[in-house]
Design a protein around this motif. Structure first.
Motif, PDB file in Angstrom:
ATOM      1  N   VAL A 199       0.926  -0.991  -0.052  1.00 32.72           N
ATOM      2  CA  VAL A 199      -0.032   0.018   0.116  1.00 32.72           C
ATOM      3  C   VAL A 199       0.896   1.272   0.072  1.00 32.72           C
ATOM      4  CG1 VAL A 199      -1.902   1.312   1.171  1.00 32.72           C
ATOM      5  CG2 VAL A 199      -1.775  -1.183   1.306  1.00 32.72           C
ATOM      6  N   LEU A 200       0.664   2.018  -0.885  1.00 31.03           N
ATOM      7  CA  LEU A 200       1.256   3.488  -0.972  1.00 31.03           C
ATOM      8  C   LEU A 200       0.911   4.331  -0.013  1.00 31.03           C
ATOM      9  CD1 LEU A 200       1.641   3.678  -4.837  1.00 31.03           C
ATOM     10  CD2 LEU A 200       3.443   2.429  -3.103  1.00 31.03           C
ATOM     11  N   ASP A 201       1.534   5.531   0.231  1.00 34.07           N
ATOM     12  CA  ASP A 201       0.962   6.587   1.171  1.00 34.07           C
ATOM     13  C   ASP A 201      -0.276   7.418   0.235  1.00 34.07           C
ATOM     14  OD1 ASP A 201       3.150   6.263   2.827  1.00 34.07           O
ATOM     15  OD2 ASP A 201       4.119   7.906   1.738  1.00 34.07           O
ATOM     16  N   LYS A 202      -1.320   7.559   1.129  1.00 31.42           N
ATOM     17  CA  LYS A 202      -2.402   8.132   1.040  1.00 31.42           C
ATOM     18  C   LYS A 202      -2.159   9.568   0.685  1.00 31.42           C
ATOM     19  CE  LYS A 202      -6.645   9.288   3.087  1.00 31.42           C
ATOM     20  NZ  LYS A 202      -7.329   9.623   4.424  1.00 31.42           N
ATOM     21  N   ALA A 203      -3.068  10.188  -0.180  1.00 32.66           N
ATOM     22  CA  ALA A 203      -2.912  11.540  -0.673  1.00 32.66           C
ATOM     23  C   ALA A 203      -3.453  12.401   0.504  1.00 32.66           C
ATOM     24  CB  ALA A 203      -3.401  11.838  -1.971  1.00 32.66           C
ATOM     25  N   PRO A 204      -3.134  13.491   0.545  1.00 33.26           N
ATOM     26  CA  PRO A 204      -4.112  14.509   1.348  1.00 33.26           C
ATOM     27  C   PRO A 204      -5.368  14.418   0.915  1.00 33.26           C
ATOM     28  CG  PRO A 204      -1.787  15.517   0.910  1.00 33.26           C
ATOM     29  CD  PRO A 204      -1.977  14.377   0.083  1.00 33.26           C
ATOM     30  N   GLY A 248      -6.160   6.831  -2.354  1.00 35.88           N
ATOM     31  CA  GLY A 248      -4.904   5.734  -2.029  1.00 35.88           C
ATOM     32  C   GLY A 248      -4.615   5.013  -3.113  1.00 35.88           C
ATOM     33  N   TRP A 249      -3.434   4.222  -2.752  1.00 37.11           N
ATOM     34  CA  TRP A 249      -3.007   3.327  -3.811  1.00 37.11           C
ATOM     35  C   TRP A 249      -2.519   1.974  -3.259  1.00 37.11           C
ATOM     36  CZ3 TRP A 249      -2.142   8.462  -3.539  1.00 37.11           C
ATOM     37  CH2 TRP A 249      -2.744   9.307  -4.432  1.00 37.11           C
ATOM     38  N   VAL A 250      -2.739   0.892  -4.099  1.00 43.10           N
ATOM     39  CA  VAL A 250      -2.121  -0.445  -3.717  1.00 43.10           C
ATOM     40  C   VAL A 250      -1.567  -0.919  -5.098  1.00 43.10           C
ATOM     41  CG1 VAL A 250      -4.421  -1.533  -4.238  1.00 43.10           C
ATOM     42  CG2 VAL A 250      -2.642  -2.846  -2.703  1.00 43.10           C
ATOM     43  N   ILE A 251      -0.209  -1.616  -4.966  1.00 42.68           N
ATOM     44  CA  ILE A 251       0.173  -2.273  -6.092  1.00 42.68           C
ATOM     45  C   ILE A 251      -0.250  -3.801  -6.226  1.00 42.68           C
ATOM     46  CG2 ILE A 251       2.393  -2.778  -7.210  1.00 42.68           C
ATOM     47  CD1 ILE A 251       1.899   0.190  -6.959  1.00 42.68           C
TER      48      ILE A 251
END
Length: 122
Positions: free
Chosen positions: A90-95, A103-106
């Protein structure tokens, strides 16, 4: 917990965004707007799906694909935590923004998947 509730958008990276947009407009009849995409409205649910072609490769990093699918979710924070607990990258969530939460996941193939919780009422 409900996870994905629909597709919020499909984003393409192109070497020549103007030419690719023109192709989709001419051959598939997509009503491409000045901002580089189109919005397909859902008559029955009051939402929409965005379709967009752009030249900024950075929005797809660290993924390697030339596209990214944005999935609508009901509770982004809970879903991101569940994905972390399940061992996903899971990548950092955007403000938070006026457009909602992102938010992002790979995925296992290295594709960046965008998760979007729209603002209340959308």
């Amino acid at each position: 917990m409900k996870r994905v509730t629909g597709i919020g958008g499909i984003f393409f990276h192109a070497q020549d965004p103007a030419a690719l947009r023109a192709w989709y407009q001419r051959h598939l009849g997509i009503d491409v707007q000045a901002w580089g995409g189109a919005a397909f409205s859902w008559d029955d649910a009051g939402g929409s799906t965005i379709w967009s072609v752009g030249g900024d490769r950075e929005q797809f990093s660290p993924g390697k694909a030339s596209f990214m699918i944005n999935y609508r979710v009901d509770n982004l924070d809970a879903l991101l935590q569940a994905l972390r607990d399940e061992g996903c990258t899971v990548l950092d969530k955007a403000p938070d923004s006026e457009y909602g939460q992102f938010g992002w996941v790979i995925d296992p193939e290295g594709n960046k998947v965008e998760l979007w919780q729209p603002p209340k009422g959308q």
